[in-house]
Enzyme design. Structure first.
Site, PDB file in Angstrom:
ATOM      1  CG  ASN A 115       2.656  -8.246   1.787  1.00 39.16           C
ATOM      2  OD1 ASN A 115       1.851  -8.029   2.709  1.00 39.16           O
ATOM      3  ND2 ASN A 115       3.547  -9.228   1.859  1.00 39.16           N
ATOM      4  N   GLY A 119      -3.459  -4.795  13.073  1.00 43.73           N
ATOM      5  CA  GLY A 119      -3.623  -3.571  12.278  1.00 43.73           C
ATOM      6  C   GLY A 119      -2.723  -2.415  12.681  1.00 43.73           C
ATOM      7  CG  HIS A 137       7.943 -10.500   4.358  1.00 46.29           C
ATOM      8  ND1 HIS A 137       7.036 -11.544   4.466  1.00 46.29           N
ATOM      9  CD2 HIS A 137       9.147 -11.007   4.719  1.00 46.29           C
ATOM     10  CE1 HIS A 137       7.672 -12.636   4.860  1.00 46.29           C
ATOM     11  NE2 HIS A 137       8.951 -12.338   5.015  1.00 46.29           N
ATOM     12  CG  ASP A 172       6.405 -13.161   1.169  1.00 52.59           C
ATOM     13  OD1 ASP A 172       5.565 -12.260   1.329  1.00 52.59           O
ATOM     14  OD2 ASP A 172       6.550 -14.102   1.970  1.00 52.59           O
ATOM     15  CD  GLU A 228       6.447  -4.726   9.773  1.00 50.06           C
ATOM     16  OE1 GLU A 228       6.583  -5.752   9.132  1.00 50.06           O
ATOM     17  OE2 GLU A 228       5.554  -4.586  10.648  1.00 50.06           O
TER      18      GLU A 228
HETATM   19  C1  GRF Z   1       3.558  -7.189  10.166  1.00 48.78           C
HETATM   20  O1  GRF Z   1       4.697  -7.630  10.804  1.00 48.78           O
HETATM   21  C2  GRF Z   1       3.703  -7.288   8.677  1.00 48.78           C
HETATM   22  O2  GRF Z   1       5.010  -7.157   8.238  1.00 48.78           O
HETATM   23  C3  GRF Z   1       3.209  -8.679   8.384  1.00 48.78           C
HETATM   24  O3  GRF Z   1       2.188  -8.911   9.301  1.00 48.78           O
HETATM   25  C4  GRF Z   1       2.374  -8.095  10.456  1.00 48.78           C
HETATM   26  C5  GRF Z   1       1.092  -7.352  10.651  1.00 48.78           C
HETATM   27  O4  GRF Z   1       1.047  -6.695  11.858  1.00 48.78           O
HETATM   28  N1  GRF Z   1       2.832  -8.831   7.020  1.00 48.78           N
HETATM   29  P1  GRF Z   1      -0.097  -5.623  12.134  1.00 48.78           P
HETATM   30  O5  GRF Z   1      -1.426  -6.318  11.938  1.00 48.78           O
HETATM   31  O6  GRF Z   1       0.091  -4.495  11.174  1.00 48.78           O
HETATM   32  O7  GRF Z   1       0.072  -5.210  13.539  1.00 48.78           O
END
Ligand code: GRF
Length: 213
Positions: A122, A25, A124, A165, A194
């Site tokens: 989403n 998370g 990725h 995706d 991210e």
């Molecule tokens: C992230 O790398 C995201 O891109 C992918 O899953 C991972 C989740 O990580 N879909 P977290 O649970 O947010 O730490």
């Protein structure tokens, strides 16, 4: 109009986010933080966290953020449809406007896709369409990237459709990969970007929804 005035006005139209998770998370946290004190403040709030995994640390994060959370485990349901129906009801009960998948490791149900068309995002950890699709998740992706000797990777936030995706890309950001990078190095660099681009992509989506009121 000042930034403050815009924030106050937007209070009348704060979009409700439902975040689906399966693991740590960290992305959920970046979304929560940006709604509390970042670019989503006054524009969106997280009203619900749904996990399919009872051990997901994301559930702890929701608790710390005083956010309602529910765990819906697939093994407690006979089929995908009834499992997804419960998730859909939870989203509806909390009047969720936008669904954010943040490390959610299942294919989202048809009913949710249809009812939230163009309102599901989403994230990725690669530059889609490369390194996407079924089986391409987590560490597998960064290993494949290093193996490919690509000199760039990155992260993608995209709209969600019926497949893995394949939805329209909202934001992509690149990172440079040096020849000595391990998959772990790539993972760290990607995860940093991210946490920046996910709130940005949510902002783009909620702004679009507000304009279409
Ligand atoms: C992230 O790398 C995201 O891109 C992918 O899953 C991972 C989740 O990580 N879909 P977290 O649970 O947010 O730490």
């Amino acid at each position: 109009m000042s930034k403050k005035a815009k924030e106050v006005l937007s209070l009348y139209d704060v979009k409700c986010l439902g975040v689906l998770v399966s693991g740590s998370g960290a992305n959920l946290q970046s979304i929560i933080d940006s709604t509390n004190d970042g670019i989503l403040k006054g524009f969106a709030k997280v009203v619900l966290v749904v996990s399919n995994n009872p051990n997901a640390y994301a559930l702890e994060r929701a608790k710390k953020g005083n956010i309602k959370s529910v765990c819906v485990e697939r093994r407690n349901f006979e089929d995908e449809e009834s499992f997804n129906d419960v998730i859909f009801s939870e989203l509806q009960n909390m009047k969720v406007d936008v669904v954010c998948l943040a490390g959610y490791l299942r294919l989202i149900g048809q009913k949710i896709v249809e009812n939230y068309r163009n309102k599901i995002l989403n994230i990725h950890p690669a530059l889609l369409p490369k390194f996407g699709g079924k089986g391409m998740y987590g560490y597998h992706i960064h290993e494949a990237v290093v193996k490919s000797r690509d000199m760039i990777s990155g992260a993608t936030v995209h709209l969600v459709d019926e497949n893995y995706d394949t939805g329209k890309i909202v934001i992509q950001k690149k990172i440079r990969i040096f020849s000595n990078y391990t998959p772990q190095d790539v993972a760290e660099k990607v995860s940093n970007i991210e946490h920046k681009i996910y709130p940005e992509a949510i902002k783009i989506l909620v702004d679009g929804l507000s304009k279409n009121l």
